[in-house]
Every structure is written in C-alpha cells, then in structure tokens.
Design a protein around this motif. Sequence first.
Motif, PDB file in Angstrom:
ATOM      1  N   GLY A 193       0.821  -1.200   0.000  1.00 37.02           N
ATOM      2  CA  GLY A 193       0.000   0.000   0.000  1.00 37.02           C
ATOM      3  C   GLY A 193       0.858   1.253   0.000  1.00 37.02           C
ATOM      4  O   GLY A 193       0.723   2.120  -0.877  1.00 37.02           O
ATOM      5  N   ASP A 212       9.180   2.488   7.015  1.00 38.65           N
ATOM      6  CA  ASP A 212       8.728   1.169   7.471  1.00 38.65           C
ATOM      7  C   ASP A 212       9.738   0.600   8.451  1.00 38.65           C
ATOM      8  O   ASP A 212      10.944   0.760   8.286  1.00 38.65           O
ATOM      9  CB  ASP A 212       8.576   0.205   6.298  1.00 38.65           C
ATOM     10  CG  ASP A 212       7.714  -0.991   6.696  1.00 38.65           C
ATOM     11  OD1 ASP A 212       6.550  -1.046   6.239  1.00 38.65           O
ATOM     12  OD2 ASP A 212       8.179  -1.851   7.481  1.00 38.65           O
ATOM     13  N   GLN A 220       7.503  -7.401   4.626  1.00 46.85           N
ATOM     14  CA  GLN A 220       6.141  -7.668   5.116  1.00 46.85           C
ATOM     15  C   GLN A 220       5.692  -9.036   4.602  1.00 46.85           C
ATOM     16  O   GLN A 220       4.997  -9.768   5.292  1.00 46.85           O
ATOM     17  CB  GLN A 220       5.138  -6.628   4.590  1.00 46.85           C
ATOM     18  CG  GLN A 220       5.481  -5.187   4.793  1.00 46.85           C
ATOM     19  CD  GLN A 220       6.546  -4.677   3.850  1.00 46.85           C
ATOM     20  OE1 GLN A 220       6.913  -5.320   2.876  1.00 46.85           O
ATOM     21  NE2 GLN A 220       7.076  -3.519   4.179  1.00 46.85           N
ATOM     22  N   HIS A 231      -3.155 -15.499  -2.820  1.00 44.22           N
ATOM     23  CA  HIS A 231      -4.387 -16.217  -3.115  1.00 44.22           C
ATOM     24  C   HIS A 231      -5.090 -15.625  -4.331  1.00 44.22           C
ATOM     25  O   HIS A 231      -5.938 -16.254  -4.935  1.00 44.22           O
ATOM     26  CB  HIS A 231      -5.332 -16.185  -1.905  1.00 44.22           C
ATOM     27  CG  HIS A 231      -4.834 -17.002  -0.754  1.00 44.22           C
ATOM     28  ND1 HIS A 231      -4.263 -16.440   0.356  1.00 44.22           N
ATOM     29  CD2 HIS A 231      -4.779 -18.341  -0.574  1.00 44.22           C
ATOM     30  CE1 HIS A 231      -3.900 -17.407   1.188  1.00 44.22           C
ATOM     31  NE2 HIS A 231      -4.205 -18.562   0.644  1.00 44.22           N
ATOM     32  N   LEU A 581      -4.005  -6.122  -3.142  1.00 43.35           N
ATOM     33  CA  LEU A 581      -3.184  -5.497  -4.186  1.00 43.35           C
ATOM     34  C   LEU A 581      -4.048  -4.719  -5.184  1.00 43.35           C
ATOM     35  O   LEU A 581      -3.646  -3.650  -5.654  1.00 43.35           O
ATOM     36  CB  LEU A 581      -2.363  -6.575  -4.896  1.00 43.35           C
ATOM     37  CG  LEU A 581      -1.149  -7.014  -4.065  1.00 43.35           C
ATOM     38  CD1 LEU A 581      -0.788  -8.461  -4.333  1.00 43.35           C
ATOM     39  CD2 LEU A 581       0.044  -6.114  -4.349  1.00 43.35           C
TER      40      LEU A 581
HETATM   41  C1  LIG Z   1      -1.552 -14.535   5.275  1.00 42.94           C
HETATM   42  C2  LIG Z   1      -2.061 -13.436   4.397  1.00 42.94           C
HETATM   43  C3  LIG Z   1      -2.288 -13.678   3.044  1.00 42.94           C
HETATM   44  C4  LIG Z   1      -2.738 -12.665   2.218  1.00 42.94           C
HETATM   45  N1  LIG Z   1      -2.912 -12.901   0.886  1.00 42.94           N
HETATM   46  C5  LIG Z   1      -3.258 -11.891   0.065  1.00 42.94           C
HETATM   47  C6  LIG Z   1      -3.339 -12.065  -1.351  1.00 42.94           C
HETATM   48  O1  LIG Z   1      -3.177 -13.150  -1.866  1.00 42.94           O
HETATM   49  N2  LIG Z   1      -3.621 -11.013  -2.136  1.00 42.94           N
HETATM   50  C7  LIG Z   1      -3.809  -9.790  -1.608  1.00 42.94           C
HETATM   51  O2  LIG Z   1      -4.014  -8.850  -2.353  1.00 42.94           O
HETATM   52  N3  LIG Z   1      -3.795  -9.608  -0.266  1.00 42.94           N
HETATM   53  C8  LIG Z   1      -3.515 -10.605   0.568  1.00 42.94           C
HETATM   54  N4  LIG Z   1      -3.464 -10.393   1.920  1.00 42.94           N
HETATM   55  C9  LIG Z   1      -4.010  -9.137   2.482  1.00 42.94           C
HETATM   56  C10 LIG Z   1      -3.189  -7.877   2.278  1.00 42.94           C
HETATM   57  O3  LIG Z   1      -3.105  -7.581   0.928  1.00 42.94           O
HETATM   58  C11 LIG Z   1      -1.837  -7.966   2.869  1.00 42.94           C
HETATM   59  O4  LIG Z   1      -1.993  -8.034   4.259  1.00 42.94           O
HETATM   60  C12 LIG Z   1      -0.938  -6.811   2.497  1.00 42.94           C
HETATM   61  O5  LIG Z   1       0.325  -7.036   3.029  1.00 42.94           O
HETATM   62  C13 LIG Z   1      -1.462  -5.469   2.925  1.00 42.94           C
HETATM   63  O6  LIG Z   1      -0.575  -4.488   2.477  1.00 42.94           O
HETATM   64  P1  LIG Z   1      -0.419  -3.137   3.231  1.00 42.94           P
HETATM   65  O7  LIG Z   1       0.649  -2.360   2.555  1.00 42.94           O
HETATM   66  O8  LIG Z   1      -1.748  -2.482   3.374  1.00 42.94           O
HETATM   67  O9  LIG Z   1       0.023  -3.560   4.690  1.00 42.94           O
HETATM   68  P2  LIG Z   1       1.272  -4.419   5.199  1.00 42.94           P
HETATM   69  O10 LIG Z   1       1.862  -5.259   4.144  1.00 42.94           O
HETATM   70  O11 LIG Z   1       0.805  -5.076   6.449  1.00 42.94           O
HETATM   71  O12 LIG Z   1       2.327  -3.300   5.529  1.00 42.94           O
HETATM   72  C14 LIG Z   1       2.169  -2.424   6.616  1.00 42.94           C
HETATM   73  C15 LIG Z   1       3.548  -2.014   7.046  1.00 42.94           C
HETATM   74  O13 LIG Z   1       3.426  -1.025   8.043  1.00 42.94           O
HETATM   75  C16 LIG Z   1       4.576  -1.120   8.836  1.00 42.94           C
HETATM   76  N5  LIG Z   1       4.337  -0.417  10.094  1.00 42.94           N
HETATM   77  C17 LIG Z   1       3.302  -0.585  10.958  1.00 42.94           C
HETATM   78  N6  LIG Z   1       3.444   0.269  11.993  1.00 42.94           N
HETATM   79  C18 LIG Z   1       4.553   0.987  11.760  1.00 42.94           C
HETATM   80  C19 LIG Z   1       5.202   2.029  12.473  1.00 42.94           C
HETATM   81  N7  LIG Z   1       4.731   2.513  13.628  1.00 42.94           N
HETATM   82  N8  LIG Z   1       6.343   2.542  11.950  1.00 42.94           N
HETATM   83  C20 LIG Z   1       6.838   2.061  10.792  1.00 42.94           C
HETATM   84  N9  LIG Z   1       6.256   1.092  10.085  1.00 42.94           N
HETATM   85  C21 LIG Z   1       5.133   0.565  10.558  1.00 42.94           C
HETATM   86  C22 LIG Z   1       4.798  -2.601   9.016  1.00 42.94           C
HETATM   87  O14 LIG Z   1       6.144  -2.852   9.304  1.00 42.94           O
HETATM   88  C23 LIG Z   1       4.391  -3.130   7.647  1.00 42.94           C
HETATM   89  O15 LIG Z   1       5.512  -3.353   6.846  1.00 42.94           O
HETATM   90  C24 LIG Z   1      -3.003 -11.397   2.765  1.00 42.94           C
HETATM   91  C25 LIG Z   1      -2.780 -11.174   4.131  1.00 42.94           C
HETATM   92  C26 LIG Z   1      -2.313 -12.172   4.942  1.00 42.94           C
HETATM   93  C27 LIG Z   1      -2.100 -11.899   6.390  1.00 42.94           C
END
Ligand SMILES: Cc1cc2nc3c(=O)[nH]c(=O)nc-3n(C[C@H](O)[C@H](O)[C@H](O)COP(=O)(O)OP(=O)(O)OC[C@H]3O[C@@H](n4cnc5c(N)ncnc54)[C@H](O)[C@@H]3O)c2cc1C
Length: 616
Positions: A193, A212, A220, A231, A581
């Motif tokens: 994201g 991060d 992550q 998935h 995504l």
């Molecule tokens: C097991 C699993 C499988 C999944 N499979 C899919 C899939 O197949 N397709 C899909 O689209 N989505 C999937 N998801 C859902 C989702 O897309 C993912 O969780 C994805 O990683 C979310 O991206 P994001 O960037 O929103 O958050 P994240 O990837 O969770 O990233 C958030 C980041 O914020 C950082 N952070 C948090 N607090 C702080 C702070 N205070 N200071 C600095 N950094 C901080 C963390 O270190 C982390 O790196 C899945 C989730 C899980 C748990």
Amino acid sequence: MTQLDERPVAATDPATDPTSDPAQTWLDSLQAAFAARDVGAATAHFATTCFWRDLVAFSWNITTVEDRPGVVELLSATLDRVDPTDLRLSEPSSSEDGVRTAWFEFATAVGRGRGLVRLVVDDATGREVAWTFLTTLFELSGREEPRGTRRPMGAEHGANRERVTWAERRAAEEAALGTETQPYVLVIGGGQGGIALGARLRQLGVPSLVIDKHARPGDQWRNRYKSLCLHDPVWYDHLPYLKFPDNWPVFAPKDKVGDWLEFYTRVMEVPYWSSTVATSASFDEAAGEWRVEIEREGRPLVLRPTHLVLATGMSGKPNVPVIPGQDVFAGEQHHSSQHPGPDAYAGKRVVVIGSNNSAFDICGALWETGADVTMVQRSSTHIVKSDSLMEIGLGDLYSERALAAGMSTEKADLVFASLPYRIMHEFQIPLYERMRERDADFYARLEAAGFDLDWGDDGSGLFMKYLRRGSGYYIDVGAAELVADGEVKLARGQVDHLTEDAVVLADGTTLPADLVVYATGYGSMNGWAADLISQEVADRVGKVWGLGSDTTKDPGPWEGEQRNMWKPTQQPNLWFHGGNLHQSRHYSLYLALQLTARHAGMATPVFGLQEVHHLR
Ligand SMILES: Cc1cc2nc3c(=O)[nH]c(=O)nc-3n(C[C@H](O)[C@H](O)[C@H](O)COP(=O)(O)OP(=O)(O)OC[C@H]3O[C@@H](n4cnc5c(N)ncnc54)[C@H](O)[C@@H]3O)c2cc1C
C-alpha cells in the motif's frame, strides 16, 4: 479503444460515428443541462432508482449518492465549481439485456476524468436514463504525470561544467530529506500500500516519504509463513505503472512478492526509509502540520509533514485472544503472523485456532511436514475453490481470457468500481450459486466432516465478505480437502482454557498440543491511529473498513463506501490506505490526486464527509 491505461486516451474511434450513438446523445443532453447549471434537467437524465459513484472528480471524496434526491444533492453542491465539460464517448456503447453500457471521458475545471454509465429505458418516458453512473478523476491540469509524450529526457544534452548526474541528484535529495526538506506527505507503512502510494506521489511531484520498520521493502511478505503464495491471481495484483511480466506465476510465492516490492521501490524511486519506526504523532492545528517522532536505525528524529497517511496494514495488527491458561501452557504458542512455517514441527501435535485463510494455509503446510494437526473452528467459514473463483468470480475481468477480449487491468478496475456497493451483492449471489453447484460434492464432503460453512449473510460470497468485514473466508488451494477427509482433524467450539499441554474447549474436548497457533485474524486499522496518535483521534475517525451493511461484523448505518479508506476523515490531514493489491493499485490513484491537489493549493471542498458511527 480496447486498452484503457492511465494516460489520456484518444477521444473516439474514427471508424465509428459517435454522433449517432444513443449514449453520445444522452451525454450531449446531460452536458447541455450541466452547462445551463440546471440541476433539475441534469437529474432528469437519471433513473428514479440510480447510483452515482464519484471517485474524487465531483466530490473531492469517494462517495456514492443514490436516486434522484442524491443526484440533486451532489449536483447542487458541486456543479458550479466542477464545471463539467466535453463529455464524450471513448468507445462505441454496447447493449445487453436492456442495459446500454458506455465509457466516456470528460473535463472538469481542474482536471480530466473518465466514467462508465449504464443506461436503461425509463418506462414512463421511453427515454434512456442512467441507472449506474461512475465518474473518476484521473489527472489534474498542470499536475500531469511525466508519462508518454511528457516523459523526462533523462540525459541533459550539451556541455555543462556544472553537470549534476542523476545519481548525484538522487543522493542530494536523499541527504536533505527529513532535515533540510520536509516531506509534504509522510506515509507510515511501506508494504504494498505505502509503496504504491509513494510511487504515485513521486510521479505527481508531491514531496513524500514512506517509512517502514522492516529492514527491507518486501519484508512484510518475506516474514510471513513459509508456504504462503498469493491467493489472488496475477492479473488482479499488478502495481501501478509497472505490471508483472507475462511469465510471472499466477499465484506468486510470498518471497517473490517481497523481491518485486523491493525492486519496484527502487526503480520507481520511491523515497523510502527502511528500519524506521514511527513512535508517536500529533497534529499541530495552528501550524496545520503533524509532528511525528520516528526512530531511523535507532536514531530519533522528528518529521513535520503536512499530511499523514497510515498505510500500516489491515492485516498488520494481530488479534491474539486472551485465554485462561496461556501462562501455564508449556509448549509453544504464537499468532499466525509469527508462524515460521512447518519445518520444526514434524511429528508434533499442533492445534490451530481459527478456520480462515491463514489457518488453512498453516494446517496444510504442517500436515505436509508430518505434524499431527487439529483445526479449531469457532464460527462458520466461507470457502471457495480457487479455480472456481478464478473462472466464475474473476475471469471476465482479471484473466488471460479477459486480456484476450481487450480487458486491461485499468479498465477492469473501473468496471469493478462502477458497480455500486448497495447492489453489488445482487450481482455476486448468482456467481456463488454457480460455484456452489459446480463444487457441490466438495461442499457435501466438508459438511459431512462437520465443517460449518457459510456463504456470507446473504449468500453473496467472498468479495462482499472482504469488503464488509475483511475476514471469514478461505480460498481453497487444497487444504480444505485435508479437513474434508479427516487428515487435518476438526474440532468445533469456543476455547475455554489451556492446560500445561492441551487446549480445552467449552464442551470439555481436550486437544493435546505441543504448539498452539492463533490464526485469529487482525484488528481494525483504527487501532493504529490509537497507538500512534491518540485514542481521542482514533475515536474522532471511527471505524476503518466496512460498508455499513448491517451484516456480521459490519454494523450499520449504511455508508456506501469503505469507511475512512482513501478519503478525507474527520481528523484533518489524516488518511488511511491499504487493502489487497487490487485496492492498493486502484485507490492509490484517488488518494494521490487528493493529496496532490492540496499540495498544489487547489480548493478541495469535500462533499459528504463521512460521519462517525463506530469507534472500532
Ligand atoms: C496470510 C495473508 C495472506 C494474504 N494474501 C493476500 C493475497 O493473496 N492477495 C492480496 O491482495 N492480499 C492478501 N493479503 C491481504 C493484504 O493484501 C496484505 O496483508 C498486504 O500485506 C497489505 O498491504 P499493506 O501495505 O496495506 O500492509 P502491510 O503489508 O501489512 O504493511 C504495513 C507495514 O506497516 C509497517 N508499520 C506498521 N506500523 C509501523 C510504524 N509505527 N512505523 C513504521 N512502520 C510501521 C509494518 O512494518 C508493515 O511493513 C493477505 C494477508 C495475509 C495476512
């Protein structure tokens, strides 16, 4: 036009005569009403039951208005300011089952947009009227992205003793960031994201920084359990600007996703600080800026961005239940996000609490390694087979078949966006009925094994569950068969307590365990705001995610959009970004445009700022 990408597109196909297209006639007539500032006449172009979804173009918000009174309200508040002009088809309209579908483009006072309208015949007048109407902003005048004909030269031809190379310029920029220069936008969280948003802001010329706590972009995903593969299929997963190559696997393994994110961050020149944790943030109302305390590689620093985006992940804040006896349990116990993979557990007794995606993935991998695995199902779960979901649920929009039929990712995103949330379930229910029929044998075996299945509160399946509550499902890639045939044992009920060597359920069932995995999901993103800023600000913002559908874990009242995502919140200058995504790709554009407009000093009056209904 068959391929819709994110650049301006050619007006019309010269091979067709757009003026003879009934959809162009409808657009011309709507345009005349807009030009006359005649809200009543414009509203008459809409059906009595209709949905106008606007992504930033009219509302500086992400919002859906319903029925003619909703259209009146939106237009009364915005028409003068938006000054919509030049509404024209971008390809000939098409008709099916009494619905005419038309792609169009338009200009506003501040930018350019594109939209999709579905017209139906009004029984009373015999005229075509809009049933669904999508308007989206994709470009701001004067802040166009340097793409295509606007791409940068890169080389500076000629002779120049003061020449600064690209690498020197980048190094100087990086050295100044956070000390001599402040980011206008600070994005906390550099997963997919934060990275996608960072890339867009970079292209849009908004000084930004993504931070991060992990050591490398992509960690992550790398840090998740060993067997994890996406998935969702590749066609659904592209990041903005740079698509996966066409030899990329359909379901990318998690380390490959991690590597792509790291590579993407670098080549898209996303300003990104790894090993940097935000420890607290507060908004200085007088200065109109945030004060964010961070630790970069252990060294404290204060940043003063104007806008703060929490991209900290909807699957980032582990939900670990508090269960009596956790302190006396002598084995190992951890949340699914901490699960290292199965290798150390061959021959061990493992109890996995939970029955959704992570639980199934973890159970499957543990079984393959030779562990004795029991899944504890506490509430019903929705399961769809991956191949059925791909073919029936996603295939028309995101697949090789869709590409061959001229459906680009960006166009698919807009088709998906054009279906109003209020009625989306009606389109989803028949798809899941087909899946249920196709895989009837599989479901019968699962139920015979005692598994408690559901299809969502109204039978609308996976996407609606995701949009409403972000949980409660498994896309089956094989592990459900293990439950169906008893290879992975199933226990049902609530966990009462742990003993030294077992998990005990409320009905007294005792499950001996060497390892307990809590596959119990994740907390609301609102909790990140409480942790980082304050409970007061978190409460001011309210629940993040959900539509207000009044279904399980998505309490009403109806919001009609995902609460607090990608749009202004009740806390000035605070934004939330994330999701899967697909959502990260698509909605990062609208969030980036909202931030760019503010950076450019444009007026951005928000229509329909959401109210707060739930605290978490
Ligand atoms: C097991 C699993 C499988 C999944 N499979 C899919 C899939 O197949 N397709 C899909 O689209 N989505 C999937 N998801 C859902 C989702 O897309 C993912 O969780 C994805 O990683 C979310 O991206 P994001 O960037 O929103 O958050 P994240 O990837 O969770 O990233 C958030 C980041 O914020 C950082 N952070 C948090 N607090 C702080 C702070 N205070 N200071 C600095 N950094 C901080 C963390 O270190 C982390 O790196 C899945 C989730 C899980 C748990």
